[in-house]
Scaffold this motif. Structure first.
Motif, PDB file in Angstrom:
ATOM      1  N   LEU A 143      38.538   5.142  18.248  1.00 19.80           N
ATOM      2  CA  LEU A 143      37.576   4.062  18.200  1.00 19.80           C
ATOM      3  C   LEU A 143      36.375   4.446  18.770  1.00 19.80           C
ATOM      4  O   LEU A 143      35.022   3.910  18.528  1.00 19.80           O
ATOM      5  CB  LEU A 143      38.094   3.750  20.167  1.00 19.80           C
ATOM      6  N   LYS A 144      36.186   5.834  19.314  1.00 22.36           N
ATOM      7  CA  LYS A 144      34.629   6.489  19.447  1.00 22.36           C
ATOM      8  C   LYS A 144      33.747   6.399  17.956  1.00 22.36           C
ATOM      9  O   LYS A 144      32.489   6.454  18.013  1.00 22.36           O
ATOM     10  CB  LYS A 144      34.481   7.933  19.745  1.00 22.36           C
ATOM     11  N   GLU A 145      34.697   6.705  16.924  1.00 25.55           N
ATOM     12  CA  GLU A 145      33.796   7.261  15.403  1.00 25.55           C
ATOM     13  C   GLU A 145      33.876   5.064  14.694  1.00 25.55           C
ATOM     14  O   GLU A 145      32.432   5.208  14.081  1.00 25.55           O
ATOM     15  CB  GLU A 145      35.201   7.411  14.906  1.00 25.55           C
ATOM     16  N   GLU A 146      34.827   4.363  15.406  1.00 27.58           N
ATOM     17  CA  GLU A 146      34.209   3.066  14.855  1.00 27.58           C
ATOM     18  C   GLU A 146      32.754   2.323  15.271  1.00 27.58           C
ATOM     19  O   GLU A 146      32.207   1.863  14.757  1.00 27.58           O
ATOM     20  CB  GLU A 146      35.385   1.560  15.413  1.00 27.58           C
ATOM     21  N   LYS A 147      32.978   2.386  16.756  1.00 25.37           N
ATOM     22  CA  LYS A 147      31.846   2.375  17.356  1.00 25.37           C
ATOM     23  C   LYS A 147      30.488   3.004  16.845  1.00 25.37           C
ATOM     24  O   LYS A 147      29.490   2.216  16.857  1.00 25.37           O
ATOM     25  CB  LYS A 147      31.815   2.065  19.047  1.00 25.37           C
ATOM     26  N   ASP A 148      30.736   4.342  17.003  1.00 24.92           N
ATOM     27  CA  ASP A 148      28.924   5.190  16.204  1.00 24.92           C
ATOM     28  C   ASP A 148      29.319   4.693  14.720  1.00 24.92           C
ATOM     29  O   ASP A 148      27.752   4.377  14.608  1.00 24.92           O
ATOM     30  CB  ASP A 148      29.645   6.625  16.001  1.00 24.92           C
ATOM     31  N   ILE A 149      30.286   3.876  13.889  1.00 24.37           N
ATOM     32  CA  ILE A 149      29.603   3.197  12.734  1.00 24.37           C
ATOM     33  C   ILE A 149      29.173   1.863  12.869  1.00 24.37           C
ATOM     34  O   ILE A 149      28.148   1.628  12.037  1.00 24.37           O
ATOM     35  CB  ILE A 149      30.651   2.876  11.735  1.00 24.37           C
ATOM     36  N   LEU A 150      29.581   0.625  13.920  1.00 22.95           N
ATOM     37  CA  LEU A 150      28.793  -0.128  14.332  1.00 22.95           C
ATOM     38  C   LEU A 150      27.567  -0.097  15.118  1.00 22.95           C
ATOM     39  O   LEU A 150      26.740  -0.701  14.460  1.00 22.95           O
ATOM     40  CB  LEU A 150      29.949  -1.020  14.825  1.00 22.95           C
ATOM     41  N   LYS A 151      27.146   0.861  15.559  1.00 15.85           N
ATOM     42  CA  LYS A 151      25.885   1.344  15.803  1.00 15.85           C
ATOM     43  C   LYS A 151      24.966   1.105  14.608  1.00 15.85           C
ATOM     44  O   LYS A 151      23.500   0.930  15.370  1.00 15.85           O
ATOM     45  CB  LYS A 151      25.544   2.495  16.884  1.00 15.85           C
ATOM     46  N   LYS A 152      25.282   1.809  13.723  1.00 14.93           N
ATOM     47  CA  LYS A 152      24.262   2.038  12.971  1.00 14.93           C
ATOM     48  C   LYS A 152      23.420   1.452  12.187  1.00 14.93           C
ATOM     49  O   LYS A 152      24.284  -0.137  11.913  1.00 14.93           O
ATOM     50  CB  LYS A 152      24.604   3.579  11.886  1.00 14.93           C
ATOM     51  N   PRO A 153      22.494   1.308  12.282  1.00 16.94           N
ATOM     52  CA  PRO A 153      21.106   0.202  11.924  1.00 16.94           C
ATOM     53  C   PRO A 153      21.892  -0.343  10.381  1.00 16.94           C
ATOM     54  O   PRO A 153      22.154   1.203   9.609  1.00 16.94           O
ATOM     55  CB  PRO A 153      19.736   0.458  11.685  1.00 16.94           C
ATOM     56  N   PRO A 154      22.092  -1.593   9.678  1.00 14.37           N
ATOM     57  CA  PRO A 154      22.281  -1.838   8.490  1.00 14.37           C
ATOM     58  C   PRO A 154      21.150  -1.691   7.244  1.00 14.37           C
ATOM     59  O   PRO A 154      20.344  -1.291   7.466  1.00 14.37           O
ATOM     60  CB  PRO A 154      22.478  -3.992   8.417  1.00 14.37           C
ATOM     61  N   SER A 155      21.855  -0.624   6.062  1.00 14.73           N
ATOM     62  CA  SER A 155      21.017  -0.740   5.025  1.00 14.73           C
ATOM     63  C   SER A 155      20.238  -1.285   4.521  1.00 14.73           C
ATOM     64  O   SER A 155      20.598  -2.674   3.837  1.00 14.73           O
ATOM     65  CB  SER A 155      21.930   0.096   4.012  1.00 14.73           C
ATOM     66  N   SER A 156      18.509  -1.447   4.657  1.00 14.31           N
ATOM     67  CA  SER A 156      17.619  -2.123   4.100  1.00 14.31           C
ATOM     68  C   SER A 156      17.811  -2.406   2.774  1.00 14.31           C
ATOM     69  O   SER A 156      17.054  -3.494   2.218  1.00 14.31           O
ATOM     70  CB  SER A 156      16.506  -1.535   5.070  1.00 14.31           C
ATOM     71  N   SER A 157      18.452  -1.128   1.397  1.00 19.00           N
ATOM     72  CA  SER A 157      18.356  -1.635   0.693  1.00 19.00           C
ATOM     73  C   SER A 157      19.508  -2.292  -0.321  1.00 19.00           C
ATOM     74  O   SER A 157      20.610  -2.220   0.027  1.00 19.00           O
ATOM     75  CB  SER A 157      18.463  -0.161  -0.060  1.00 19.00           C
ATOM     76  N   ARG A 158      19.084  -3.034  -0.977  1.00 13.39           N
ATOM     77  CA  ARG A 158      20.077  -4.093  -1.772  1.00 13.39           C
ATOM     78  C   ARG A 158      20.489  -3.640  -2.553  1.00 13.39           C
ATOM     79  O   ARG A 158      19.578  -3.366  -3.753  1.00 13.39           O
ATOM     80  CB  ARG A 158      19.342  -5.404  -1.339  1.00 13.39           C
ATOM     81  N   ALA A 159      21.245  -3.288  -3.288  1.00 19.80           N
ATOM     82  CA  ALA A 159      22.291  -3.331  -4.770  1.00 19.80           C
ATOM     83  C   ALA A 159      21.549  -4.673  -6.063  1.00 19.80           C
ATOM     84  O   ALA A 159      21.427  -5.478  -6.099  1.00 19.80           O
ATOM     85  CB  ALA A 159      23.420  -2.533  -4.648  1.00 19.80           C
TER      86      ALA A 159
END
Length: 88
Positions: free
Chosen positions: A72-88
């Motif tokens: 759950l902590k790992e999932e929370k940390d992933i969700l805290k990360k800002p979304p990547s601004s670069s698009r493919a």
């Protein structure tokens, strides 16, 4: 060659590892033994009377809950990360 530990010491280490709420790594470090050594002792003594059935059941539940909390902590940390601004 390593220091020979008494069976009483090994049984106490197993009891602590399974019931203390500490990680096996912490217990091994505190007792001055290797993690793999402690794991071998736990495997060898798991089906003995070193730990009561009730204590073993509680220890297994604690291990399950610790894994769940870690995930759950790992999932929370992933969700805290800002979304990547670069698009493919």
């Amino acid at each position: 060659m390593g220091l020979k530990r008494t069976d009483e010491f090994r049984q106490g280490a197993v009891r602590i590892a399974l019931t203390s709420g500490l990680t096996r790594k912490q217990v091994a470090s505190d007792l001055g033994v290797g993690l793999s050594t402690l794991n071998k002792w736990i495997t060898a003594h798991r089906d003995t009377d070193v730990v009561s059935k009730e204590d073993l059941s509680l220890a297994q539940e604690n291990e399950r809950l610790r894994r769940e909390v870690r995930i759950l902590k790992e999932e929370k940390d992933i969700l805290k990360k800002p979304p990547s601004s670069s698009r493919a």
